[in-house]
Each structure stands twice: as C-alpha cells, then as structure tokens.
Motif scaffolding. Structure first.
Motif, PDB file in Angstrom:
ATOM      1  N   ALA A 219       6.686   7.509   2.382  1.00  0.00           N
ATOM      2  CA  ALA A 219       7.257   7.660   1.045  1.00  0.00           C
ATOM      3  C   ALA A 219       6.494   8.657   0.196  1.00  0.00           C
ATOM      4  CB  ALA A 219       7.288   6.304   0.345  1.00  0.00           C
ATOM      5  N   ALA A 220       5.580   9.436   0.790  1.00  0.00           N
ATOM      6  CA  ALA A 220       4.778  10.384   0.019  1.00  0.00           C
ATOM      7  C   ALA A 220       5.685  11.418  -0.644  1.00  0.00           C
ATOM      8  CB  ALA A 220       3.759  11.074   0.914  1.00  0.00           C
ATOM      9  N   GLY A 221       5.612  11.493  -1.972  1.00  0.00           N
ATOM     10  CA  GLY A 221       6.381  12.482  -2.713  1.00  0.00           C
ATOM     11  C   GLY A 221       7.846  12.173  -2.854  1.00  0.00           C
TER      12      GLY A 221
ATOM     13  N   ALA B 195       0.819  -1.211   0.000  1.00  0.00           N
ATOM     14  CA  ALA B 195       0.000   0.000   0.000  1.00  0.00           C
ATOM     15  C   ALA B 195       0.852   1.260   0.000  1.00  0.00           C
ATOM     16  CB  ALA B 195      -0.928   0.001   1.207  1.00  0.00           C
ATOM     17  N   LEU B 196       2.158   1.139   0.219  1.00  0.00           N
ATOM     18  CA  LEU B 196       3.047   2.295   0.252  1.00  0.00           C
ATOM     19  C   LEU B 196       3.876   2.418  -1.022  1.00  0.00           C
ATOM     20  CD1 LEU B 196       4.297   2.114   3.944  1.00  0.00           C
ATOM     21  CD2 LEU B 196       2.339   3.356   3.014  1.00  0.00           C
ATOM     22  N   GLU B 197       3.683   1.546  -1.964  1.00  0.00           N
ATOM     23  CA  GLU B 197       4.451   1.593  -3.209  1.00  0.00           C
ATOM     24  C   GLU B 197       3.538   1.978  -4.366  1.00  0.00           C
ATOM     25  OE1 GLU B 197       6.614  -1.941  -3.978  1.00  0.00           O
ATOM     26  OE2 GLU B 197       7.652  -1.946  -2.042  1.00  0.00           O
ATOM     27  N   THR B 198       4.087   2.764  -5.286  1.00  0.00           N
ATOM     28  CA  THR B 198       3.334   3.235  -6.448  1.00  0.00           C
ATOM     29  C   THR B 198       3.914   2.629  -7.709  1.00  0.00           C
ATOM     30  OG1 THR B 198       2.943   5.345  -5.328  1.00  0.00           O
ATOM     31  CG2 THR B 198       2.503   5.255  -7.697  1.00  0.00           C
ATOM     32  N   ASP B 199       3.041   2.106  -8.538  1.00  0.00           N
ATOM     33  CA  ASP B 199       3.427   1.590  -9.847  1.00  0.00           C
ATOM     34  C   ASP B 199       2.655   2.362 -10.911  1.00  0.00           C
ATOM     35  OD1 ASP B 199       4.701   0.141 -11.732  1.00  0.00           O
ATOM     36  OD2 ASP B 199       3.993  -1.825 -11.067  1.00  0.00           O
ATOM     37  N   TYR B 200       2.985   2.123 -12.170  1.00  0.00           N
ATOM     38  CA  TYR B 200       2.359   2.874 -13.250  1.00  0.00           C
ATOM     39  C   TYR B 200       1.984   1.939 -14.393  1.00  0.00           C
ATOM     40  CZ  TYR B 200       4.335   6.791 -10.696  1.00  0.00           C
ATOM     41  OH  TYR B 200       4.662   7.680  -9.700  1.00  0.00           O
ATOM     42  N   LEU B 201       0.830   2.218 -14.999  1.00  0.00           N
ATOM     43  CA  LEU B 201       0.370   1.491 -16.172  1.00  0.00           C
ATOM     44  C   LEU B 201       0.429   2.424 -17.376  1.00  0.00           C
ATOM     45  CD1 LEU B 201      -2.818  -0.276 -14.736  1.00  0.00           C
ATOM     46  CD2 LEU B 201      -0.543  -1.272 -15.058  1.00  0.00           C
ATOM     47  N   SER B 202       1.038   1.957 -18.461  1.00  0.00           N
ATOM     48  CA  SER B 202       1.115   2.759 -19.677  1.00  0.00           C
ATOM     49  C   SER B 202      -0.228   2.722 -20.404  1.00  0.00           C
ATOM     50  CB  SER B 202       2.211   2.242 -20.603  1.00  0.00           C
ATOM     51  OG  SER B 202       3.475   2.370 -19.991  1.00  0.00           O
ATOM     52  N   VAL B 203      -0.642   3.864 -20.912  1.00  0.00           N
ATOM     53  CA  VAL B 203      -1.866   3.961 -21.721  1.00  0.00           C
ATOM     54  C   VAL B 203      -1.493   4.661 -23.025  1.00  0.00           C
ATOM     55  CG1 VAL B 203      -3.539   3.912 -19.851  1.00  0.00           C
ATOM     56  CG2 VAL B 203      -2.493   6.073 -20.461  1.00  0.00           C
ATOM     57  N   GLU B 204      -1.896   4.069 -24.140  1.00  0.00           N
ATOM     58  CA  GLU B 204      -1.583   4.613 -25.456  1.00  0.00           C
ATOM     59  C   GLU B 204      -2.781   5.397 -25.985  1.00  0.00           C
ATOM     60  OE1 GLU B 204       1.133   4.677 -27.223  1.00  0.00           O
ATOM     61  OE2 GLU B 204       2.316   3.583 -25.722  1.00  0.00           O
ATOM     62  N   PRO B 205      -2.553   6.588 -26.509  1.00  0.00           N
ATOM     63  CA  PRO B 205      -3.670   7.341 -27.097  1.00  0.00           C
ATOM     64  C   PRO B 205      -4.331   6.569 -28.229  1.00  0.00           C
ATOM     65  CG  PRO B 205      -1.737   8.745 -26.824  1.00  0.00           C
ATOM     66  CD  PRO B 205      -1.294   7.350 -26.540  1.00  0.00           C
TER      67      PRO B 205
ATOM     68  N   THR C 213       7.521   8.663  -6.952  1.00  0.00           N
ATOM     69  CA  THR C 213       6.109   8.768  -6.600  1.00  0.00           C
ATOM     70  C   THR C 213       5.558  10.102  -7.078  1.00  0.00           C
ATOM     71  OG1 THR C 213       6.637   9.723  -4.440  1.00  0.00           O
ATOM     72  CG2 THR C 213       6.445   7.317  -4.573  1.00  0.00           C
ATOM     73  N   PRO C 214       4.223  10.256  -7.152  1.00  0.00           N
ATOM     74  CA  PRO C 214       3.640  11.535  -7.567  1.00  0.00           C
ATOM     75  C   PRO C 214       4.028  12.652  -6.615  1.00  0.00           C
ATOM     76  CG  PRO C 214       2.010   9.783  -7.693  1.00  0.00           C
ATOM     77  CD  PRO C 214       3.202   9.200  -6.988  1.00  0.00           C
ATOM     78  N   PRO C 215       3.973  13.878  -7.066  1.00  0.00           N
ATOM     79  CA  PRO C 215       4.321  15.014  -6.197  1.00  0.00           C
ATOM     80  C   PRO C 215       3.377  15.095  -5.002  1.00  0.00           C
ATOM     81  CG  PRO C 215       3.288  15.774  -8.218  1.00  0.00           C
ATOM     82  CD  PRO C 215       3.557  14.325  -8.400  1.00  0.00           C
ATOM     83  N   ARG C 216       3.949  15.529  -3.891  1.00  0.00           N
ATOM     84  CA  ARG C 216       3.138  15.621  -2.681  1.00  0.00           C
ATOM     85  C   ARG C 216       2.319  16.906  -2.711  1.00  0.00           C
ATOM     86  NH1 ARG C 216       6.196  15.813   2.877  1.00  0.00           N
ATOM     87  NH2 ARG C 216       5.811  18.033   2.684  1.00  0.00           N
TER      88      ARG C 216
ATOM     89  N   ASN D  99      -1.052  11.202   0.707  1.00  0.00           N
ATOM     90  CA  ASN D  99      -0.146  12.335   0.851  1.00  0.00           C
ATOM     91  C   ASN D  99       0.220  12.610   2.303  1.00  0.00           C
ATOM     92  OD1 ASN D  99       0.448  14.248  -1.701  1.00  0.00           O
ATOM     93  ND2 ASN D  99      -1.441  13.110  -2.021  1.00  0.00           N
ATOM     94  N   ASP D 100      -0.350  11.848   3.228  1.00  0.00           N
ATOM     95  CA  ASP D 100      -0.065  12.031   4.654  1.00  0.00           C
ATOM     96  C   ASP D 100       1.267  11.369   4.965  1.00  0.00           C
ATOM     97  OD1 ASP D 100       0.012  12.288   7.358  1.00  0.00           O
ATOM     98  OD2 ASP D 100      -2.035  11.570   7.701  1.00  0.00           O
ATOM     99  N   VAL D 101       2.249  12.164   5.406  1.00  0.00           N
ATOM    100  CA  VAL D 101       3.579  11.634   5.672  1.00  0.00           C
ATOM    101  C   VAL D 101       3.547  10.654   6.841  1.00  0.00           C
ATOM    102  CG1 VAL D 101       5.953  12.255   6.236  1.00  0.00           C
ATOM    103  CG2 VAL D 101       4.605  13.745   4.785  1.00  0.00           C
ATOM    104  N   VAL D 102       2.665  10.892   7.816  1.00  0.00           N
ATOM    105  CA  VAL D 102       2.573   9.967   8.952  1.00  0.00           C
ATOM    106  C   VAL D 102       2.059   8.608   8.473  1.00  0.00           C
ATOM    107  CG1 VAL D 102       1.487   9.566  11.182  1.00  0.00           C
ATOM    108  CG2 VAL D 102       2.194  11.887  10.540  1.00  0.00           C
ATOM    109  N   GLU D 103       1.074   8.622   7.573  1.00  0.00           N
ATOM    110  CA  GLU D 103       0.516   7.376   7.057  1.00  0.00           C
ATOM    111  C   GLU D 103       1.386   6.760   5.975  1.00  0.00           C
ATOM    112  OE1 GLU D 103      -3.449   6.020   4.498  1.00  0.00           O
ATOM    113  OE2 GLU D 103      -3.458   7.882   5.667  1.00  0.00           O
TER     114      GLU D 103
END
Length: 767
Positions: A319-321, A261-271, A325-328, A312-316
């Motif tokens: 790794a936020a930001g 739940a603390l790791e971010t992954d990304y899926l590619s989407v093609e136009p 990962t996406p900007p905080r 985006n909660d640093v306590v929770e």
C-alpha cells in the motif's frame, strides 16, 4: 508675491567695511587716507569679518525656532526600521541526535548584527517538501503500460489515478514565483518528510531513527516543531478591495501507525496560539497570521510512540503511496531516514483551492537587524529637573527598552515610559510621583521629569539601561545566502552543539532614520491635515508618510468607485498608489497586496467616518512603438537608436522622471503620436523622424497579438486612456532610414537558423 523669510540683519562684510570707513571723518578726521593694507584698515576688516560671522549666526534663529516647533508638535525624528527575514537552523554536525533550545537574542553573524526574535528548539531532523502531482493526458498515454502494471501490483479496483512524487522548495533559495502546493497537487495537500540524520557506517539506520523519535517525543513535555512559512506575494486583482487577509483554514497532521503495520493514520496538531512551555522553549504566537504573511508557527509533536512513517518498499508494503498514504519516495536511502510525515491540507468543509508558497521549512526562526544591549550605567542624577541621559546607541526599539533607576534603600527600580511628560495624569499628586521618562527613540535619549510632571531621580543615584534592542537601517537589506553563522546561549546547559544558518530569503524592510530636513518638511503637512485625511492633498501626503512602504507615486480619485469603474459616487475616495522603482523597461511598477494593505491600514483610521476608502493600483494598457529616424553625420548609429528607445521609455514611465512634467505620465492622458515624435526629435543625433507606428495588444486568432492603431482623419494615431489607466511600453523597435519604418513588432529572423535543424537527444553514460 511669495512669502520671503525675513533676515534679522542683511548686512554683509563689504557693507560693514563701507559703513565703518564712512564713519572715519566724523570720529578720526586726522585719518585722511584709509587705504587697503593700512593697519587701521586691517583692524576694520577684521572687525567686519567677525561681525559678518555673528550676523550669520543671528539669522539662524528661525532655524532654531523650527526645531523647537518640532518638539512642541511632538514630531520626533522617526527611528530607523530594522530589516527582518526567516532563517532555518540546523546542527553543524549531523551526528547530533538530541534537541537544543537556543535562547532569544542569539547573534547571527553577517555584515551587520542580526538577532533571533524568539526562543527556538532545534530538532535533530531535516524536512523535505513533496506534493502528489497528477499526470496530464499526454503522460497518461505515454505511461499507460506502467499505470496498468501499478494497478495490478497495488490491486487497485477501478481506474487508477496516477501521480508523480514531486519535491518542491529543494533549492537553497526561496521560489520567487512561488508554488501553488494545493492547486498543483492531486490530493490538495503538502507533505513534509521529517528525516533523521544518516547513520554512520556500520550503524543501522533504524537505531538512529529510534533515537530521533525519542528526542522528538520529548518525554513528559511536548516538543514544539518550529515551521517557517513564506506565502508567495500575489499581485492583487485590478481594483481589488484591500483589507486584512483572512487566515487560511488548514489542518496540520502527523502520520502515525494505523490498526496494522500497513495502515497509516493521522493525528491533528494545532499551532500554538499563545505563550506556553513546550519542550523547554517558549511558544510564540503564530506570526504567519494564518499563513497570510512570512513568519513562523509552532506545532506540538505527539509522544514518541505515535511518530511513525510507513515503509516505501512495495514488496514489504503493497500500500506504499496508495490512496491517502504519504507519497512514495523511491530513493531508498532517503526513504529509510523518514521518521514521520507532516501533512498540510485544507480544513474539511473549507473551500480552499489555492495556497501559493515561496518557501517552507522547519527549525525556523525570525531574525531582525538589531542587537541587544543590557546592564549599562548611563550616568548619575544631579537632582536637577528635566535631566537627559544618552543611551549607548540610537534607533532603539521602544517596546523592548527597560530603564532602571537606583533608589535609596530599594536598589534598582524599573521606571516606565510615557509619550509626553506633560500628559501623565490630571491628578497633580500622581503626576508628581510618577516614575516615568520620555524617550527620543531616533536620537537614543531619555528625559526625566521636573518634580511636577514626573519624578526627579534622587541626587547621586545612578540610571541604568536594563536592556534594549538597538539597530536598523537600509544597509540591513541583504540578499539571500548572506547569513551563515549563529551563536547564542542555550537554555539547557548540557547542550553546546554548533549550529549553522540557511537564509533562503532576502532580508527586507530596513529603512534609515529620518533626517532633520525630512522632519522639517513634514511640519506644513502636519499643520494642514493634522493627521486627518480630508482633502486630496491630505490623502497623498499621508500615503507618502506610511511606515514600511516605499511609495513612488500617489494619485487620489475622489468619488470614484473602482469595482464599477464609475465616478461621481458620493462618499467614496480611491487612492491609487504605485511603489517606488528606478527607471527601467517593462514591467511597470505594480503594487502587491502587502503594499496596498499597509497603505490602507495607515489611511483608514485617518479618513472621515462616513468615507468609503479604497486603496488600489492602476490599470496598464499595453503599448508597442515602432519608429524610423534619419541620423546626423558624426553620430554613432547604435548609440542614437539606443537613446531614442530610452527617451520613449522615459517619457511614458509612470514615475518620476517620466511624463511631460517629470512626475510620471499623467493618469488618463492619451498617448499621441505627435508628442512622441517631438520627444524623438529632441534626441541628439536625430536629424528627422521618418515615421512612427503605435500598436496595442488585441486578441487575434492565435491569442493576444499586436494590432496597429487606426489613424484619424489627419493621419495621426492616438492611444486613448480612461481616467484610471496608464500606458505600459512593452516593446520599442527603432530603425534607421535604410531599414524603413517597421510595419510590425516582430523580431528580425536569425540569419544563421536552418529550417531542417533538429534536436539530438543526449544519451546518459549511466542508466
């Protein structure tokens, strides 16, 4: 001597009266006094008036011949062009949590009718654009303690790379200068936060977010997110080669949950590249052409379970930001509404350093200033050859026109459009039976065949407009924020939500239909160049006829190689063009890339096969002027000094009415002090020119500075120019005889300013 158009009869009213009065003795000798006012004389004058009107009409026969000649040449009047832009749609009520698909042709209310050009699915999300802006050295030094604390909190090993989450394109209008979202960001990426509507009071935001994800997931069919992109129009480099821009190699990605739940992954989407179904909407091609022009593209979103955004909660989430990962986002209310992140970054391996954009948004659709008309009967056939029917309006978009003709036993049948009925086919049988018509788009008129060249509609059968889009004109060029309402037909019958429109960009590209006089003026040019560029005059006239551009001036430089600044290169033709712009101060008109690209695309197919064609802008040489004049009695000081400035600007302006001949300053012509003094002396109220100084921009110790031009042996100054250069008057300082001749172009100091003045910081009332 010049060729004069002959008159078939050059007699006028007085000539006719005199001629008939002279015939009285021969025909009625008893009438001895044909004075004015006599009843007989009145009849003579009445007949002369009728004859004069008749002869005037007879002398218009050459005018009719020119119009017939236009038709023989196939030179129909050019229809009006429609203004267009990209707008953003959203639900008028923020409580809407389902998607709604709006059919193409939805009406956008404004001073003139606009319509959407494609179908669009409006999603219950809004988007905010962010970049990770890296801190400079001064900010790092000022925030060194904060950076050290962040390094400990996030347990970053090694030196931290701090950034600031900066929102871009936040206003209602597009950024005129643009934002380079790749060069200005630390990770060379643009982030779009997809936000759900704010939850009503007493309702958990998480529940609303889940409903929005369910709507975006689309069930069995993938929902398409319509993204509007407007690249910032950059001025091309001097003598840059103009060709079709290459698509920008980028990757679109949607955030999804990683292994934990603390790791971010990304899926590619093609136009979406071609037409296809998705979420009930018809997918359109990428009209941005790879992020090279203003338009829209469609991104198919993944299923509901794959849409996710990190906390985006640093306590929770420590790794936020951090890292990839996406900007905080520190605004807790806004961060709690993010359902997913959409990231735009360069394609791996592609050396993409810059991506300047003026605007980006979602739920976007292209509109233009046209309206759709359908199911209107135009008339019934008489069975005669060459029948003509008028459409409900002029300036029709020919590609959208559908004409139906009633046939016995078959009902309505669609007939096709051809450019010329006389050139349907070499086979007489095919030409005779062809169900086709000829269109005059500007006049909105149809012409059917004569039974030999095209089939004749059966007697008594009706001709109907199936559908067509009509409109256009310069009046459709509207400023931003003009259009706010939209109404149309929803594809899904259950959806009837109210929508609103955001127009961040001005509508552009509208032009009025060509007039008859303008078309007639094209006849000599067409006969001379026959749509082929051979002579320099051919290139100039063809450039001025290019559709979609407003050309102010064209200069042809034969055998000039722009990149090398070299003449006498065989096979090379350089066309230097400037856009139309009213007389004003600096900056001078400069062509942008779309302007040059359209001109090149129009000229290249018409140039000889072995010609190496370049379409370029000119090089401006900065110029500053300072002069002192003596004033005549009875003239206002400020009015005369202002007119002197305007006279100098007008003389050195690159377009009409500038220059010595009124067509703009001559390319490569040196600027001489004596010519400028003559122009100043012509200003009413100037008794004497006391002096004139010419300055050119040079490089000084502290950067670019104005430098006084040296004087020749005779004491005069001259600014020499190369054959591809024009002067650009950036500043003019005019003084009277009391002020003397200015020795520099510096502005006069403010007499009220104090050297000891300091800025007092404003302490906010609420911290």
């Amino acid at each position: 001597m010049p060729i004069q158009a002959p008159l078939l009869d050059d007699r006028r009213f007085d000539d006719l009266v005199a001629d008939m009065v002279a015939r009285i003795p021969a025909h009625t000798p008893e009438w001895t006094n044909p004075r004015p006012g006599d009843p007989g004389r009145t009849l003579i004058e009445l007949f002369a008036w009728l004859g004069d009107a008749l002869l005037y009409r007879v002398n218009l026969i050459p005018e009719r011949q020119r119009l017939v000649f236009l038709k023989l040449l196939g030179m129909g009047l050019r229809p009006a062009r429609a203004a267009s832009t990209v707008v953003q749609l959203s639900f008028a009520q923020p409580t809407e949590l389902a998607t709604a698909t709006l059919a193409a042709g939805a009406a956008v209310k404004g001073p003139l009718p606009f319509e959407t050009q494609s179908e669009i699915t409006v999603l219950p999300v809004t988007a905010e654009a962010y970049i990770k802006r890296a801190l400079d050295d001064a900010e790092r030094a000022r925030l060194s303690d904060v950076i050290s604390g962040l390094q400990r909190i996030h347990r970053v090993t090694g030196a931290a790379a701090p950034y600031e989450t900066q929102r871009v394109f936040a206003g209602e209008r597009a950024e005129a200068q643009g934002v380079d979202v790749f060069a200005a960001s630390a990770d060379r990426a643009l982030w779009l936060a997809l936000l759900a509507p704010a939850a009503p009071r007493g309702t958990p935001q998480a529940g609303v977010n889940d409903q929005v994800r369910a709507a975006l997931g689309g069930g069995a069919a993938r929902v398409q997110l319509s993204v509007g992109v407007v690249p910032a129009l950059q001025m091309p480099a001097l003598f840059e080669d103009i060709a079709a821009p290459a698509p920008v190699p980028v990757v679109w990605e949607v955030s999804t949950r990683g292994r934990t739940a603390l790791e971010t992954d990304y899926l590619s989407v093609e136009p979406v590249a071609d037409s296809g179904a998705g979420g009930g909407s018809e997918g359109a091609a990428d009209t941005t052409r790879g992020l090279t022009r203003a338009g829209t593209l469609r991104l198919p979103l993944p299923a509901q379970d794959f849409l996710w955004a990190p906390s985006n909660d640093v306590v929770e989430n420590p790794a936020a930001g951090v890292g990839d990962t996406p900007p905080r986002v520190d605004d807790a209310e806004r961060a709690g509404r993010i359902v997913a992140w959409l990231r735009l970054r360069p394609r791996p391996g592609a050396n993409v350093q810059r991506l300047p954009l003026s605007w980006i948004g979602i739920n976007a659709v292209e509109i233009d200033q046209r309206r759709t008309l359908a199911a209107q009967v135009l008339g019934a056939s008489t069975g005669a050859p060459d029948q003509r029917f008028s459409l409900p309006a002029g300036s029709v978009e020919a590609e959208t026109l559908v004409i139906q003709v009633e046939e016995p036993g078959s009902g309505w049948r669609v007939w096709g459009r051809v450019d010329d009925l006389a050139a349907i086919s070499d086979d007489p049988h095919v030409a005779r039976e062809a169900r086709v018509f000829e269109l005059d788009a500007a006049a909105g008129e149809l012409r059917f065949g004569d039974g030999v060249r095209g089939r004749i509609p059966e007697h008594g059968m009706r001709v109907r407009l199936g559908s067509g889009r009509f409109g256009g004109g310069a009046a459709g060029n509207l400023p931003p924020l003009t259009l706010t309402e939209i109404s149309g037909r929803f594809v899904n019958p259950a959806a009837t939500p109210a929508l609103k429109v955001a127009q961040p960009l001005a509508t552009q590209g509208g032009a009025d239909a060509e007039t008859l006089d303008e078309a007639q003026r094209r006849i000599p040019a067409l006969l001379r160049h026959r749509d082929r560029a051979v002579t320099g005059l051919d290139y100039e006239r063809l450039a001025r006829e290019a559709p979609g551009v407003d050309v102010g001036r064209v200069m042809v430089l034969p055998r000039f190689m722009p990149r090398d600044r070299r003449f006498e290169v065989p096979g090379v033709v350089s066309v230097m063009a400037l856009p139309a712009q009213p007389l004003s101060g600096a900056p001078n008109p400069r062509p942008d890339k779309p302007f040059l690209e359209r001109l090149h695309a129009h000229l290249a197919p018409r140039a000889p096969l072995a010609t190496e064609l370049y379409v370029i802008g000119c090089e401006y040489v900065p110029l500053g002027l300072a002069t002192s004049v003596a004033l005549r009695d009875g003239y206002g000081r400020e009015a005369v000094l202002s007119e002197v400035r305007e006279a100098l600007k007008r003389l050195l302006w690159p377009l009409a009415p500038g220059g010595t001949d009124g067509g703009g300053w001559t390319l490569g012509r040196a600027v001489r002090e004596r010519e400028l003094e003559v122009e100043i002396s012509r200003v009413p109220g100037v008794r004497e020119v006391l002096g004139l100084n010419l300055f050119r921009k040079g490089v000084g110790e502290t950067g670019p500075q104005w430098q006084l031009l040296p004087r020749a042996a005779g004491g005069a100054q001259t600014l020499p120019l190369m054959p591809w250069q024009l002067p650009e008057l950036l500043t003019v300082v005019v003084a009277d005889e009391l002020g003397g001749l200015p020795a520099n172009l510096s502005a006069a100091p403010n007499p009220f300013a104090q050297a000891t003045a300091v800025a007092v910081p404003v302490v906010p009332e609420l911290c």
